[in-house]
Design an enzyme around this catalytic site. Sequence first.
Site, PDB file in Angstrom:
ATOM      1  N   GLU A 118      29.699  23.154 -35.198  1.00  0.00           N
ATOM      2  CA  GLU A 118      28.263  23.443 -35.042  1.00  0.00           C
ATOM      3  C   GLU A 118      27.821  24.367 -36.161  1.00  0.00           C
ATOM      4  OE1 GLU A 118      28.035  25.523 -31.348  1.00  0.00           O
ATOM      5  OE2 GLU A 118      28.684  23.797 -30.176  1.00  0.00           O
ATOM      6  N   LYS A 120      26.410  27.612 -37.706  1.00  0.00           N
ATOM      7  CA  LYS A 120      26.345  28.979 -37.187  1.00  0.00           C
ATOM      8  C   LYS A 120      24.946  29.501 -37.486  1.00  0.00           C
ATOM      9  CE  LYS A 120      29.033  33.246 -37.046  1.00  0.00           C
ATOM     10  NZ  LYS A 120      27.948  34.194 -37.203  1.00  0.00           N
ATOM     11  N   ASP A 122      21.835  31.882 -37.798  1.00  0.00           N
ATOM     12  CA  ASP A 122      21.736  33.314 -38.075  1.00  0.00           C
ATOM     13  C   ASP A 122      20.559  33.912 -37.314  1.00  0.00           C
ATOM     14  OD1 ASP A 122      22.493  35.646 -39.123  1.00  0.00           O
ATOM     15  OD2 ASP A 122      21.806  35.251 -41.163  1.00  0.00           O
ATOM     16  N   TYR A 229      24.277  26.793 -27.056  1.00  0.00           N
ATOM     17  CA  TYR A 229      25.587  26.354 -27.537  1.00  0.00           C
ATOM     18  C   TYR A 229      26.792  26.833 -26.732  1.00  0.00           C
ATOM     19  CZ  TYR A 229      25.124  30.933 -29.803  1.00  0.00           C
ATOM     20  OH  TYR A 229      24.916  32.253 -30.057  1.00  0.00           O
ATOM     21  N   LYS A 317      32.713  31.002 -42.624  1.00  0.00           N
ATOM     22  CA  LYS A 317      31.518  31.604 -43.219  1.00  0.00           C
ATOM     23  C   LYS A 317      31.217  30.990 -44.579  1.00  0.00           C
ATOM     24  CE  LYS A 317      29.405  34.983 -41.650  1.00  0.00           C
ATOM     25  NZ  LYS A 317      29.781  36.284 -41.259  1.00  0.00           N
ATOM     26  N   CYS A 410      18.098  66.333 -57.394  1.00  0.00           N
ATOM     27  CA  CYS A 410      17.462  65.561 -56.328  1.00  0.00           C
ATOM     28  C   CYS A 410      16.034  65.201 -56.760  1.00  0.00           C
ATOM     29  CB  CYS A 410      17.425  66.387 -55.048  1.00  0.00           C
ATOM     30  SG  CYS A 410      16.441  65.621 -53.750  1.00  0.00           S
ATOM     31  N   CYS A 413      13.566  67.314 -54.031  1.00  0.00           N
ATOM     32  CA  CYS A 413      13.432  68.779 -53.979  1.00  0.00           C
ATOM     33  C   CYS A 413      13.950  69.441 -55.256  1.00  0.00           C
ATOM     34  CB  CYS A 413      14.161  69.334 -52.760  1.00  0.00           C
ATOM     35  SG  CYS A 413      15.945  69.290 -52.922  1.00  0.00           S
ATOM     36  N   CYS A 428      22.327  65.528 -52.420  1.00  0.00           N
ATOM     37  CA  CYS A 428      21.444  66.646 -52.719  1.00  0.00           C
ATOM     38  C   CYS A 428      21.980  67.861 -51.968  1.00  0.00           C
ATOM     39  CB  CYS A 428      20.044  66.285 -52.227  1.00  0.00           C
ATOM     40  SG  CYS A 428      18.986  67.705 -51.965  1.00  0.00           S
ATOM     41  N   CYS A 434      15.265  70.479 -48.315  1.00  0.00           N
ATOM     42  CA  CYS A 434      14.856  69.230 -48.971  1.00  0.00           C
ATOM     43  C   CYS A 434      14.014  68.423 -47.990  1.00  0.00           C
ATOM     44  CB  CYS A 434      16.074  68.431 -49.417  1.00  0.00           C
ATOM     45  SG  CYS A 434      15.642  66.822 -50.096  1.00  0.00           S
TER      46      CYS A 434
HETATM   47  S1  IVH Z   1      29.648  30.604 -29.932  1.00  0.00           S
HETATM   48  C1  IVH Z   1      32.471  33.164 -27.948  1.00  0.00           C
HETATM   49  N1  IVH Z   1      28.182  29.069 -31.451  1.00  0.00           N
HETATM   50  O1  IVH Z   1      27.573  34.028 -33.971  1.00  0.00           O
HETATM   51  C2  IVH Z   1      31.690  32.365 -28.825  1.00  0.00           C
HETATM   52  N2  IVH Z   1      27.975  31.419 -31.695  1.00  0.00           N
HETATM   53  O2  IVH Z   1      29.620  35.819 -34.975  1.00  0.00           O
HETATM   54  C3  IVH Z   1      30.555  33.057 -29.468  1.00  0.00           C
HETATM   55  N3  IVH Z   1      26.341  32.109 -33.355  1.00  0.00           N
HETATM   56  O3  IVH Z   1      27.482  36.262 -31.281  1.00  0.00           O
HETATM   57  C4  IVH Z   1      29.376  32.252 -29.437  1.00  0.00           C
HETATM   58  N4  IVH Z   1      25.686  30.092 -33.943  1.00  0.00           N
HETATM   59  O4  IVH Z   1      25.310  35.120 -31.979  1.00  0.00           O
HETATM   60  C5  IVH Z   1      28.517  30.315 -31.128  1.00  0.00           C
HETATM   61  N5  IVH Z   1      26.921  27.586 -32.715  1.00  0.00           N
HETATM   62  C6  IVH Z   1      27.246  28.834 -32.392  1.00  0.00           C
HETATM   63  C7  IVH Z   1      26.644  29.947 -33.009  1.00  0.00           C
HETATM   64  C8  IVH Z   1      27.052  31.236 -32.631  1.00  0.00           C
HETATM   65  C9  IVH Z   1      25.518  31.385 -34.133  1.00  0.00           C
HETATM   66  C10 IVH Z   1      26.401  33.592 -33.346  1.00  0.00           C
HETATM   67  C11 IVH Z   1      26.404  34.248 -31.994  1.00  0.00           C
HETATM   68  C12 IVH Z   1      27.655  35.062 -31.943  1.00  0.00           C
HETATM   69  C13 IVH Z   1      27.933  35.251 -33.392  1.00  0.00           C
HETATM   70  C14 IVH Z   1      29.382  35.558 -33.636  1.00  0.00           C
END
Ligand code: IVH
Length: 684
Positions: A118, A120, A122, A229, A317, A410, A413, A428, A434
């Site tokens: 899936e 990830k 943000d 998810y 990542k 600084c 100050c 500083c 300051c």
């Molecule tokens: S699974 C135990 N699925 O990533 C599993 N998390 O770095 C944790 N996140 O806290 C959740 N997309 O906020 C899962 N497809 C996805 C995700 C996901 C984003 C985030 C989530 C988690 C964080 C961990």
Amino acid sequence: MDDTPAQQHAQLAALITRWNTAYYQNDAPEVSDAEYDEKRRALVMLEEAHPELKAEGSVTDEVGAAPDSAFGKQAHRVPMLSLDNVFTPEEFASFVSKAARFLGLDTKAADALTFVAEPKIDGLSINLTYKGGKLVRGTTRGDGLVGEDVTANLLTIAAIPRKLTDSAPDEIEIRGEIFMAKADFLALNETMIAQDQKPFANPRNAAAGSLRQLDPAVTARRPLSLFAYAQGFASERCASTHQAYLDQLKKWGFPVNPLSTPIAHASEIPAYIDDLARQRAALAYDIDGVVFKLDDLDLQSRLGFAGRAPRWAIAWKFPSEQAITRLEKIEIQVGRTGALTPTAHLQPVNVGGVIVSRATLHNEDEIARKDVRPGDLVRVQRAGDVIPQILGPVPEDKPRGPAYVFPAQCPVCHAQTERPDGEAVRRCTGGLTCEAQVVERLIHFVSRPAFDIDGLGERSIREFHEIGLIDKPGDIFRLHEKADLIRTREGWGELSTRNLLRAIEQRRSISFSRFLFGLGIRRIGERNAQLLARHYQTYEAWFEAMKAASLIGSDERLALGSIMGIGESIVADLLAFFAEPHNLATLSDLRGELTIETEARPEEGPLSGKTIVFTGTLHTMTRPEAKSIAERLGAQVSDSVSKKTGLVVLGEKAGSKAKKAAELGLETCDEAGWRLLAGLPAAN
Ligand code: IVH
């Protein structure tokens, strides 16, 4: 206004109704967010003062009334975890083999494991609780164990089903990510800048900031969405694989990310990653990688988690997104501990769909090492929730300016700066003479994780400090004596002054950990503040212990240093704080104004604090699995039996350790007894 309260009420209610229709139904707002908020708040306050005006079905109830205190806390029934990261196929393979070892699988069985991939997202994760198919509560992740109740705000997000549209267990928790699309984020920031408000640093912050609004009406006007998810607690099982679970989520009416895909074999992973990485910049929302989850939910629950991450899922990542732009100037900011931090002002540039105009350069050495100079063309990178960074200059034909010289004084100050041996940061030496440090400490004191005073942000702190209303934290709690003066300031009417004073009064009672964090002691961030608060529990106990700990060799100093997570440098910073008379004066001033609450200790289970020894062969789980379950329940696992052992679990063919346990008269049980103690279902 000479109108009667009833007339005022009718006028305000009509106005809000009209603006709601314009905004929600016609997508054509007639007024700015700020003006809407002000009028809506006025209506809420009028109804509070005259409850008889609030006929059933008042417009203030439509999107939820403004809560008068910060969010309630809610312990998660199943912890909300984070994810460990991998960056290469080798690291992924090692993640799989660790899981296989934990489960006791042979190579062939390990090779047959299937996954779901899936994107990830943000954003920020939330937990939604449904009872009888109806949404009853929504919480943020918080620290993973305890989150904030943001139900009223979540109810304003259209993507979240209020009712499940397919039969569901009696009670079920659904987890997912709240996010803001990149285009919506850019538009929101433009509005905020136009209204002289601070823009958000990135879509993730914008989503979090919007969800954590005290007034749900503000959240309602922020474009938030959801991808579901994962599952939390469930009174019944709803699927046997993650893929089937995602399909069920769709049937219930949740948005599930369309790029989620089953992965039948680990060899398919590189192709999925390449494909998603190529699509990344063009996606409507920010993603920072891929999450791989083991598909089999039984295996997931056997694997459990280690520390704060599951053993059944991993994040791959992506590298950060980059762009090239011109460095206009380097500005030095002075923080609350006197640290001089260089900030780069950039010609605004689009980095992976987001406009960036500021970046951090960290410190003096960093500028020298990268040799970046004002006027250079530089490479900039945006990495998730981190402030954009400058990677370095890129070669060009133009002649460059002179090398940058870090200031020896600084900039605020003009006191000398110093850089202690072995430290990267120049500071500083002005201390509380300051102005920058005084103001930054005050800003920290009222920040969200500390006192979190609604209406008293960075801008008002600067303003009140400038006109002499606030010099030290305690002054905030005496502002009510200056109400007349505040009321006459531009932008501070009767109503906003009253709201501010009310918000301050609500913080006269404060949790011990927030209080500790708010003091702004070096290295005492949120986590360390919590560790200290949980250990000492009350302000008085902490205060007495710190005074006593200033003596080298005292019991209190030893005890402080042996709190899990509190290392030597933290001890030194705490003691340095206590050695300064002006800090003690600040503490006693605040003590007179505040009620500092006793910190609760986390709940204890039947195994917490016990030492357990496993011996012999276990049939329903591997040793590492047993160890991790014991640790999750707060026990320690040891290899050898002694007087101090609290429990010996006897597997098959338990030998000398069983004998020794009997000799010492220790508590023992068999594997079935262990499962019972650990709250696991009986094995067949
Ligand atoms: S699974 C135990 N699925 O990533 C599993 N998390 O770095 C944790 N996140 O806290 C959740 N997309 O906020 C899962 N497809 C996805 C995700 C996901 C984003 C985030 C989530 C988690 C964080 C961990």
